[in-house]
Design an enzyme around this catalytic site. Structure first.
Site, PDB file in Angstrom:
ATOM      1  CG  PHE A  11      -1.577   1.232   1.610  1.00  0.00           C
ATOM      2  CD1 PHE A  11      -2.184   2.057   0.673  1.00  0.00           C
ATOM      3  CD2 PHE A  11      -1.591   1.628   2.957  1.00  0.00           C
ATOM      4  CE1 PHE A  11      -2.793   3.258   1.053  1.00  0.00           C
ATOM      5  CE2 PHE A  11      -2.195   2.815   3.341  1.00  0.00           C
ATOM      6  CZ  PHE A  11      -2.785   3.634   2.388  1.00  0.00           C
ATOM      7  CB  ALA A  82       6.735  -4.538   7.415  1.00  0.00           C
ATOM      8  CB  THR A 133       4.111   1.608  12.965  1.00  0.00           C
ATOM      9  OG1 THR A 133       2.825   1.836  13.521  1.00  0.00           O
ATOM     10  CG2 THR A 133       4.799   0.532  13.804  1.00  0.00           C
ATOM     11  CG  ASP A 134       1.010   5.391  15.379  1.00  0.00           C
ATOM     12  OD1 ASP A 134       0.905   4.198  15.020  1.00  0.00           O
ATOM     13  OD2 ASP A 134       0.044   6.190  15.345  1.00  0.00           O
ATOM     14  CD  GLU A 135      -0.299  -0.500  15.350  1.00  0.00           C
ATOM     15  OE1 GLU A 135      -0.157  -1.586  15.924  1.00  0.00           O
ATOM     16  OE2 GLU A 135      -1.141  -0.307  14.462  1.00  0.00           O
ATOM     17  CE1 TYR A 159       3.334  -3.908  11.523  1.00  0.00           C
ATOM     18  CE2 TYR A 159       2.072  -2.546  13.058  1.00  0.00           C
ATOM     19  CZ  TYR A 159       2.857  -2.667  11.916  1.00  0.00           C
ATOM     20  OH  TYR A 159       3.164  -1.545  11.173  1.00  0.00           O
ATOM     21  CE  LYS A 163       7.436  -1.494  11.020  1.00  0.00           C
ATOM     22  NZ  LYS A 163       8.020  -1.541   9.652  1.00  0.00           N
ATOM     23  CG  LEU A 199     -11.860   0.742  10.040  1.00  0.00           C
ATOM     24  CD1 LEU A 199     -12.826  -0.313  10.559  1.00  0.00           C
ATOM     25  CD2 LEU A 199     -11.712   1.868  11.065  1.00  0.00           C
TER      26      LEU A 199
HETATM   27  P1  NAD Z   1       1.543  -3.679   3.155  1.00  0.00           P
HETATM   28  O1  NAD Z   1       1.267  -4.885   3.951  1.00  0.00           O
HETATM   29  O2  NAD Z   1       0.465  -3.092   2.330  1.00  0.00           O
HETATM   30  O3  NAD Z   1       2.783  -3.956   2.171  1.00  0.00           O
HETATM   31  C1  NAD Z   1       3.933  -4.624   2.582  1.00  0.00           C
HETATM   32  C2  NAD Z   1       4.729  -5.006   1.326  1.00  0.00           C
HETATM   33  O4  NAD Z   1       5.933  -5.655   1.758  1.00  0.00           O
HETATM   34  C3  NAD Z   1       4.009  -5.996   0.418  1.00  0.00           C
HETATM   35  O5  NAD Z   1       4.136  -5.592  -0.928  1.00  0.00           O
HETATM   36  C4  NAD Z   1       4.728  -7.317   0.666  1.00  0.00           C
HETATM   37  O6  NAD Z   1       4.725  -8.174  -0.468  1.00  0.00           O
HETATM   38  C5  NAD Z   1       6.132  -6.825   0.990  1.00  0.00           C
HETATM   39  N1  NAD Z   1       6.888  -7.774   1.805  1.00  0.00           N
HETATM   40  C6  NAD Z   1       6.472  -8.446   2.916  1.00  0.00           C
HETATM   41  N2  NAD Z   1       7.444  -9.241   3.389  1.00  0.00           N
HETATM   42  C7  NAD Z   1       8.510  -9.054   2.568  1.00  0.00           C
HETATM   43  C8  NAD Z   1       9.834  -9.575   2.554  1.00  0.00           C
HETATM   44  N3  NAD Z   1      10.243 -10.483   3.454  1.00  0.00           N
HETATM   45  N4  NAD Z   1      10.672  -9.173   1.587  1.00  0.00           N
HETATM   46  C9  NAD Z   1      10.270  -8.274   0.641  1.00  0.00           C
HETATM   47  N5  NAD Z   1       9.030  -7.766   0.606  1.00  0.00           N
HETATM   48  C10 NAD Z   1       8.158  -8.139   1.559  1.00  0.00           C
HETATM   49  O7  NAD Z   1       2.110  -2.611   4.179  1.00  0.00           O
HETATM   50  P2  NAD Z   1       1.934  -1.024   4.202  1.00  0.00           P
HETATM   51  O8  NAD Z   1       0.679  -0.689   4.880  1.00  0.00           O
HETATM   52  O9  NAD Z   1       2.201  -0.497   2.832  1.00  0.00           O
HETATM   53  O10 NAD Z   1       3.126  -0.632   5.182  1.00  0.00           O
HETATM   54  C11 NAD Z   1       4.437  -0.359   4.678  1.00  0.00           C
HETATM   55  C12 NAD Z   1       5.356  -0.050   5.838  1.00  0.00           C
HETATM   56  O11 NAD Z   1       4.867   1.078   6.548  1.00  0.00           O
HETATM   57  C13 NAD Z   1       5.455  -1.177   6.861  1.00  0.00           C
HETATM   58  O12 NAD Z   1       6.779  -1.239   7.331  1.00  0.00           O
HETATM   59  C14 NAD Z   1       4.520  -0.746   7.996  1.00  0.00           C
HETATM   60  O13 NAD Z   1       4.952  -1.265   9.219  1.00  0.00           O
HETATM   61  C15 NAD Z   1       4.685   0.752   7.935  1.00  0.00           C
HETATM   62  N6  NAD Z   1       3.528   1.555   8.385  1.00  0.00           N
HETATM   63  C16 NAD Z   1       2.275   1.311   7.896  1.00  0.00           C
HETATM   64  C17 NAD Z   1       1.218   2.141   8.288  1.00  0.00           C
HETATM   65  C18 NAD Z   1      -0.182   1.934   7.755  1.00  0.00           C
HETATM   66  O14 NAD Z   1      -1.100   2.592   8.235  1.00  0.00           O
HETATM   67  N7  NAD Z   1      -0.399   1.079   6.761  1.00  0.00           N
HETATM   68  C19 NAD Z   1       1.441   3.190   9.180  1.00  0.00           C
HETATM   69  C20 NAD Z   1       2.744   3.386   9.673  1.00  0.00           C
HETATM   70  C21 NAD Z   1       3.779   2.573   9.237  1.00  0.00           C
HETATM   71  O1  DAU Z   2      -0.836   3.090  13.552  1.00  0.00           O
HETATM   72  C1  DAU Z   2      -0.180   2.654  12.409  1.00  0.00           C
HETATM   73  C2  DAU Z   2      -0.654   1.263  12.064  1.00  0.00           C
HETATM   74  O2  DAU Z   2      -1.948   1.398  11.500  1.00  0.00           O
HETATM   75  C3  DAU Z   2       0.277   0.537  11.095  1.00  0.00           C
HETATM   76  O3  DAU Z   2       1.522   0.354  11.713  1.00  0.00           O
HETATM   77  C4  DAU Z   2      -0.330  -0.810  10.684  1.00  0.00           C
HETATM   78  O4  DAU Z   2       0.502  -1.427   9.727  1.00  0.00           O
HETATM   79  C5  DAU Z   2      -1.694  -0.559  10.097  1.00  0.00           C
HETATM   80  O5  DAU Z   2      -2.314  -1.789   9.747  1.00  0.00           O
HETATM   81  C6  DAU Z   2      -2.572   0.206  11.082  1.00  0.00           C
HETATM   82  O6  DAU Z   2      -2.890  -0.617  12.245  1.00  0.00           O
HETATM   83  P1  DAU Z   2      -4.354  -0.615  12.907  1.00  0.00           P
HETATM   84  O7  DAU Z   2      -4.527  -1.872  13.658  1.00  0.00           O
HETATM   85  O8  DAU Z   2      -4.612   0.670  13.599  1.00  0.00           O
HETATM   86  O9  DAU Z   2      -5.229  -0.606  11.533  1.00  0.00           O
HETATM   87  P2  DAU Z   2      -6.559  -1.408  11.129  1.00  0.00           P
HETATM   88  O10 DAU Z   2      -7.039  -0.799   9.843  1.00  0.00           O
HETATM   89  O11 DAU Z   2      -6.365  -2.875  11.186  1.00  0.00           O
HETATM   90  O12 DAU Z   2      -7.570  -1.002  12.281  1.00  0.00           O
HETATM   91  C7  DAU Z   2      -7.891   0.352  12.531  1.00  0.00           C
HETATM   92  C8  DAU Z   2      -8.816   0.373  13.730  1.00  0.00           C
HETATM   93  O13 DAU Z   2     -10.076  -0.186  13.334  1.00  0.00           O
HETATM   94  C9  DAU Z   2      -8.333  -0.468  14.900  1.00  0.00           C
HETATM   95  O14 DAU Z   2      -8.717   0.181  16.106  1.00  0.00           O
HETATM   96  C10 DAU Z   2      -9.077  -1.782  14.747  1.00  0.00           C
HETATM   97  C11 DAU Z   2     -10.395  -1.344  14.127  1.00  0.00           C
HETATM   98  N1  DAU Z   2     -11.050  -2.317  13.208  1.00  0.00           N
HETATM   99  C12 DAU Z   2     -10.287  -2.878  12.235  1.00  0.00           C
HETATM  100  C13 DAU Z   2     -10.842  -3.788  11.362  1.00  0.00           C
HETATM  101  C14 DAU Z   2     -10.014  -4.428  10.272  1.00  0.00           C
HETATM  102  C15 DAU Z   2     -12.399  -2.608  13.351  1.00  0.00           C
HETATM  103  O15 DAU Z   2     -13.074  -2.055  14.244  1.00  0.00           O
HETATM  104  N2  DAU Z   2     -12.951  -3.490  12.486  1.00  0.00           N
HETATM  105  C16 DAU Z   2     -12.233  -4.117  11.495  1.00  0.00           C
HETATM  106  O16 DAU Z   2     -12.797  -4.943  10.754  1.00  0.00           O
END
Ligand code: NAD
Ligand code: DAU
Length: 353
Positions: A11, A82, A133-135, A159, A163, A199
């Protein structure tokens, strides 16, 4: 000049690649293992761009990464790769340890070997940027101030623990070996190409499909939402001007309870694509069992990034969520391919002929 990103078929990495190629003439190489979360259809529009190259590899594969670094001679490596979904980490933490901890370790070792052999000025100019991530900071109560870079690490899920471990490795590789690293800790992203297990895209996809909109627990958990292209611009800013060894919090100043987010999406859908029966989409909201160990609230204080590097988000939650819902309505093929699993065939179709 060339940069390498890992996890660029996911993503945020996918949005970063698309954004990079819109704004820069510099080559970008995308290394991705293509797990279930990797989707090359996201990058269909740039597949033929001479400044873009895709390589399928695991960040933990030393030989593959060593060879790629020797071949491409990048000025920077940005680690997006990741396992990223909290719920999956609860059901099966093994992949999270493998990629987020062991994979990051192996990547750091490959990068360290490559960087150590560089001549000046390439050695001083090189950067390793780790996307986190902030988590890692744990959870906040309603009264707590938002997370700053000074907060202690208190990860609560497999997770976030994985991280946090990767962040510590990156920090140690700077302090011990002098590797020129930068780390960003970002809040929840949303926007185009978001896998519909998270979500916001899940709620949009389920609403369209007439399925339940699952809310964990009481739906009052708070997340701080950032539009994905704002995260991309923050990463570019940190890459250009971040101070070596520093961490930067990235956030949108958009704290919202989950239930409020879902109500907002439903209201936009009611306007843009009303249900056939004229009923509101909120009718599909269903309260389900809570996530074990569910963090109550995340909030990011992004003032360091603003003060030191002049970065601010461009989107408000209101503008970003409207764009996002519209994107999902305009790109039903992308979503349907993910839901049906057809996106897995894209690689075969595109790269074998
Ligand atoms: P995502 O799950 O959508 O994408 C992860 C990508 O990494 C995928 O394309 C997957 O194929 C690839 N991947 C997984 N394992 C691998 C490996 N061993 N070698 C090479 N490629 C691999 O994740 P995202 O939401 O795009 O998140 C990207 C980064 O940002 C992550 O490090 C995540 O922790 C961090 N992050 C995400 C969010 C969020 O809200 N999505 C917020 C803060 C930080
Ligand atoms: O804070 C950054 C993080 O945000 C990233 O590091 C993670 O990679 C990313 O997946 C995201 O984590 P969350 O757990 O916050 O995201 P998620 O979209 O899974 O959930 C957002 C909130 O919504 C959380 O409080 C759980 C809730 N939720 C999630 C799903 C999938 C629901 O209530 N129903 C659902 O079906």
């Amino acid at each position: 000049m060339t940069i390498i990103v890992t996890g660029g078929a996911g993503f945020i990495g996918g949005n970063f690649v698309l954004d990079w190629l819109r704004q820069s003439d510099e080559k970008i190489v995308n290394v991705d293992k293509l797990t279930y979360a990797g989707n090359l259809q996201t990058l269909e529009s740039v597949a033929g761009n001479p400044n873009y190259r895709f390589v399928q590899a695991d960040i933990g594969d030393r030989a593959a990464i060593d060879a790629l670094l020797a071949e491409e001679k990048p000025r920077a490596v940005l680690n997006f790769a990741a396992e990223s979904h909290v719920d999956r980490s609860i059901h099966g933490p093994g992949d999270f340890i493998q990629t987020n901890v062991v994979g990051t370790f192996n990547l750091l070792e490959s990068v360290r070997a490559y960087w150590s052999a560089l001549e000046e000025p390439a050695r001083s100019d090189f950067r390793f940027l780790h996307v986190s991530t902030d988590e890692v900071y744990g959870t906040l109560s309603a009264e707590d101030p938002p997370f700053t870079e000074e907060n202690t690490y208190e990860p609560n899920s497999p997770y976030s623990a994985s991280k946090a471990a990767s962040d510590h490795l990156v920090r140690a590789w700077h302090h011990t070996y002098g590797l020129p690293v930068l780390t960003t800790n970002c809040s929840n992203n949303y926007g185009p190409y978001h896998f519909p297990e998270k979500l916001i895209p899940l709620v949009i996809a389920n609403a369209r499909a007439g399925k339940p909109l699952p809310i964990y627990g009481d739906g009052q958990q708070v997340r701080d939402w950032l539009y994905v292209t704002d995260h991309c611009s923050a990463i570019r800013r940190v890459l250009e001007s971040g101070k070596l060894g520093e961490t930067y919090n990235v956030g949108g100043w958009n704290e919202k309870a989950n239930l409020e987010v879902v109500h907002t999406i439903c209201a936009i859908l009611d306007e843009l694509q009303p249900r056939a029966d004229g009923e509101p989409y909120t009718k599909q909201i269903t309260f389900v069992k809570d996530r074990p160990g569910h963090d109550r609230r995340y909030a990011i204080d992004a003032r360091k990034l603003e003060r030191e590097l002049g970065w601010k988000p461009a989107e408000t939650f209101e503008s970003g969520i409207r764009k996002t819902v519209q994107w999902y309505l305009d790109n039903t093929e992308w979503v349907d391919n993910v839901m049906s699993g057809n996106y897995r065939d894209w690689l075969k179709k595109q790269y074998t002929a």
